[in-house]
Design an enzyme around this catalytic site. Sequence first.
Site, PDB file in Angstrom:
ATOM      1  N   LYS A  94       0.844  -1.201   0.000  1.00  0.00           N
ATOM      2  CA  LYS A  94       0.000   0.000   0.000  1.00  0.00           C
ATOM      3  C   LYS A  94       0.875   1.245   0.000  1.00  0.00           C
ATOM      4  O   LYS A  94       1.723   1.414   0.877  1.00  0.00           O
ATOM      5  CB  LYS A  94      -0.914   0.002   1.230  1.00  0.00           C
ATOM      6  CG  LYS A  94      -1.762   1.261   1.373  1.00  0.00           C
ATOM      7  CD  LYS A  94      -2.546   1.247   2.676  1.00  0.00           C
ATOM      8  CE  LYS A  94      -3.266   2.570   2.913  1.00  0.00           C
ATOM      9  NZ  LYS A  94      -3.972   2.601   4.217  1.00  0.00           N
ATOM     10  N   ASP A 121      -2.821  10.632   3.114  1.00  0.00           N
ATOM     11  CA  ASP A 121      -4.206  10.205   3.279  1.00  0.00           C
ATOM     12  C   ASP A 121      -4.983  11.215   4.104  1.00  0.00           C
ATOM     13  O   ASP A 121      -4.902  11.233   5.329  1.00  0.00           O
ATOM     14  CB  ASP A 121      -4.262   8.825   3.940  1.00  0.00           C
ATOM     15  CG  ASP A 121      -5.681   8.315   4.071  1.00  0.00           C
ATOM     16  OD1 ASP A 121      -6.564   8.827   3.354  1.00  0.00           O
ATOM     17  OD2 ASP A 121      -5.920   7.398   4.877  1.00  0.00           O
ATOM     18  N   LYS A 171     -10.532  12.949   7.452  1.00  0.00           N
ATOM     19  CA  LYS A 171     -10.069  12.653   8.807  1.00  0.00           C
ATOM     20  C   LYS A 171     -10.093  13.914   9.677  1.00  0.00           C
ATOM     21  O   LYS A 171     -10.062  15.035   9.158  1.00  0.00           O
ATOM     22  CB  LYS A 171      -8.627  12.125   8.760  1.00  0.00           C
ATOM     23  CG  LYS A 171      -8.437  10.795   8.063  1.00  0.00           C
ATOM     24  CD  LYS A 171      -6.952  10.439   8.021  1.00  0.00           C
ATOM     25  CE  LYS A 171      -6.718   9.118   7.320  1.00  0.00           C
ATOM     26  NZ  LYS A 171      -7.215   7.974   8.101  1.00  0.00           N
ATOM     27  N   ASP A 220       1.366   6.586   5.303  1.00  0.00           N
ATOM     28  CA  ASP A 220       0.436   5.597   4.773  1.00  0.00           C
ATOM     29  C   ASP A 220       0.968   4.892   3.516  1.00  0.00           C
ATOM     30  O   ASP A 220       0.272   4.061   2.938  1.00  0.00           O
ATOM     31  CB  ASP A 220      -0.916   6.253   4.476  1.00  0.00           C
ATOM     32  CG  ASP A 220      -2.091   5.344   4.752  1.00  0.00           C
ATOM     33  OD1 ASP A 220      -1.892   4.310   5.411  1.00  0.00           O
ATOM     34  OD2 ASP A 220      -3.205   5.662   4.304  1.00  0.00           O
ATOM     35  N   ARG A 246      -7.548  -0.505   0.968  1.00  0.00           N
ATOM     36  CA  ARG A 246      -7.985  -1.809   0.458  1.00  0.00           C
ATOM     37  C   ARG A 246      -8.374  -1.736  -1.015  1.00  0.00           C
ATOM     38  O   ARG A 246      -8.326  -2.747  -1.722  1.00  0.00           O
ATOM     39  CB  ARG A 246      -9.121  -2.338   1.327  1.00  0.00           C
ATOM     40  CG  ARG A 246     -10.392  -1.525   1.287  1.00  0.00           C
ATOM     41  CD  ARG A 246     -11.299  -1.800   2.488  1.00  0.00           C
ATOM     42  NE  ARG A 246     -10.693  -1.294   3.723  1.00  0.00           N
ATOM     43  CZ  ARG A 246     -11.241  -1.436   4.923  1.00  0.00           C
ATOM     44  NH1 ARG A 246     -12.398  -2.079   5.053  1.00  0.00           N
ATOM     45  NH2 ARG A 246     -10.651  -0.953   5.994  1.00  0.00           N
TER      46      ARG A 246
END
Length: 504
Positions: free
Chosen positions: A265, A270, A277, A288, A351
Site C-alpha cells: 500500500k 491520506d 479525517k 500511509d 484496500r
Amino acid sequence: MINSSDLKLTAVSTDIKRIGAGALVLGVVKGADGPTLVASPFSPKATASLQASLNLLNASGAADELTRLPATGETKAELLAFIGLGSFEESTLTEEALRRAAGSATRQLAGTSSVLFALPAATVAQAGAVAEGIAMGAYDFSNHRSTPAKKLPLSEAVIATAASADKGLPAALKRAAVIGRAVRATRDLVNTAPNVLFPESFAQEVKDTAKGLALKVTVIDDKKLEKDGYGGLTGVGRGSDRGPRLVKVEYSPAKATKHLALVGKGITFDTGGISIKPAAGMHAMKNDMAGAATIHQAIVAIAELGLPVKITAWLCLAENMPGGGSTRPGDVITMFGGKTVEVLNTDAEGRLVMADGLVAASAEKPDAIIDVATLTGAQVVALGVRTAGVMGDEALRDSVVAAADRAGEAAWAMPIPEELRPSIDSQVADLANIGERMGGMMTAAAFLNEFVGEVDGVKIPWAHMDIAGPAFNEAAPFGYTHKNATGSSVRTLVTFAEEMAAGK
C-alpha cells in the site's frame, strides 16, 4: 530522498587492548542483586573495579540504559559505554536482545565517529545480530533541514567476537549491512514530506534505486491505469492533482525455482478523501505509504543478497485527497479484473488500491502472495503499536509469523472469521468497501481476500500484514528503533524469502 549514510562494519577478535575507538560498548545484564558486566575483555581486577563503579552509579542493566564512564588503562578507547541488555542470564541472551542493545547504544552514541562493540558475541549468529542492531541504530533523518544534524550517526563500527576467524562471518556482516541499509532507506521514504514524495516522485525513486541492480522496473501511469481498468487506484487517486501510479519491480535470478509476489500500500498522503479525517494528527498520514516502501526495500535487499528466488513487487501508489473529482461515498467503482465495489467510506481507500495490486499479482500465478499495508486503525486497537497482524491462508500466515519471530520482529497470527464476510455485501455492487466495525482489521482482510486469484481452481496462498502501528513510532525511541518511521517488516520479508529460497 534516500539519503542514509554508509556504515562500515568490521570484526576483530576479543583481544581488543590495542584497538582505538571513540567509545567501547560493553554489556550489562539486570540481575536480582544489581547489574552484572558480561563478556568483559578486561582483567579480573579491572572488571571488578568497573562492576563496583556501576553499582555506585545505580546502574540497573535495564534495556536501553546507557551508562558512561572514563576509559581504563586496558583499552585505547576514549570512553566506556555500558548498555543494558535486560533481564537475562548471559547464557540465555537472545539474538534480538543483542540486536536491540547494539542498536540502542549506537543510537545514543550519535556523534561518535567510531565505536568498538564488546558485547557477548561468541557465535556468527550473535555477531550478526550485533551488526544488524548497529546498522539499524545508526540513523538520522535531516533531509529537510537547512543544516545537517549536530550529532551525525555512527559511520564505523568494529565488533569484537570469538567468531572473528569463522568463514561464515563475512556473509553475516554483509547481510547485516544490507538489512540495515534497507531498513534505513525505508525510514527515509516514510519520513519524507508528502509534498516531496508523491506517486510520480516515488515511482522515479524506485527507478533510480534499481540502477546497477538486477531489477526491472515498470511504471504504469494514471492514463494507462484508467485505460486498463484499475478502478481502485484511479478511484482513490482522482481527487488529487498528482495522479496514481502502479509500479512493478521484478527480480528474476536464473536459478530461481519459486516465485513470491509482494503487494504494498502506497498512499503517499491520506486525508481520508471526502470522508475526511480529523485535523489532529493528520500530518502523520504521510506514513500511509509504508507498505510500499517496505516491499520496495525488501526486494532491493533480496537482489543485493542474490537470493535464488523470483520476487515481483507491486507498489500501489496514490494520494487520497478531497478534490473536485474525488470518489464520493455511494459511488460504485469497477476494480481491475471486473469486480464492482460500492464505496461507503472514502477513508477505507487502502484496500481499494491493494485490491488492484492483488489482482495484478495473481495474474502471474506466483507460488505465494504477501501484501503489506498500514491498513486499519483497528490493528492498533487489537495488537498495539509494535505488533503486526498477519491474516490469510493459515499455512502461509503462520510461516510469515515464524519468519518475523526469527527476524526479531513482533507479529501475531489473526483469523478472518467467516461471519465477517457477509458484512461487506453491498445492496448495489459486488462488494462494499467497509463492513463490520468490530474486528475491523479482519474485515479489511476479508475484503482483500476477495481479490486473490486462483491457479487451476486452487486459491493462491496469500498472507496480509497490517502494520498500521509498527510502521511509525510516535513515542520515544527504543532499541534500534528511532522516532517516526521504523522500517518495520523489511527483515521479516527478507527472512521469509531466504527460507523460501532454501525450500523451507
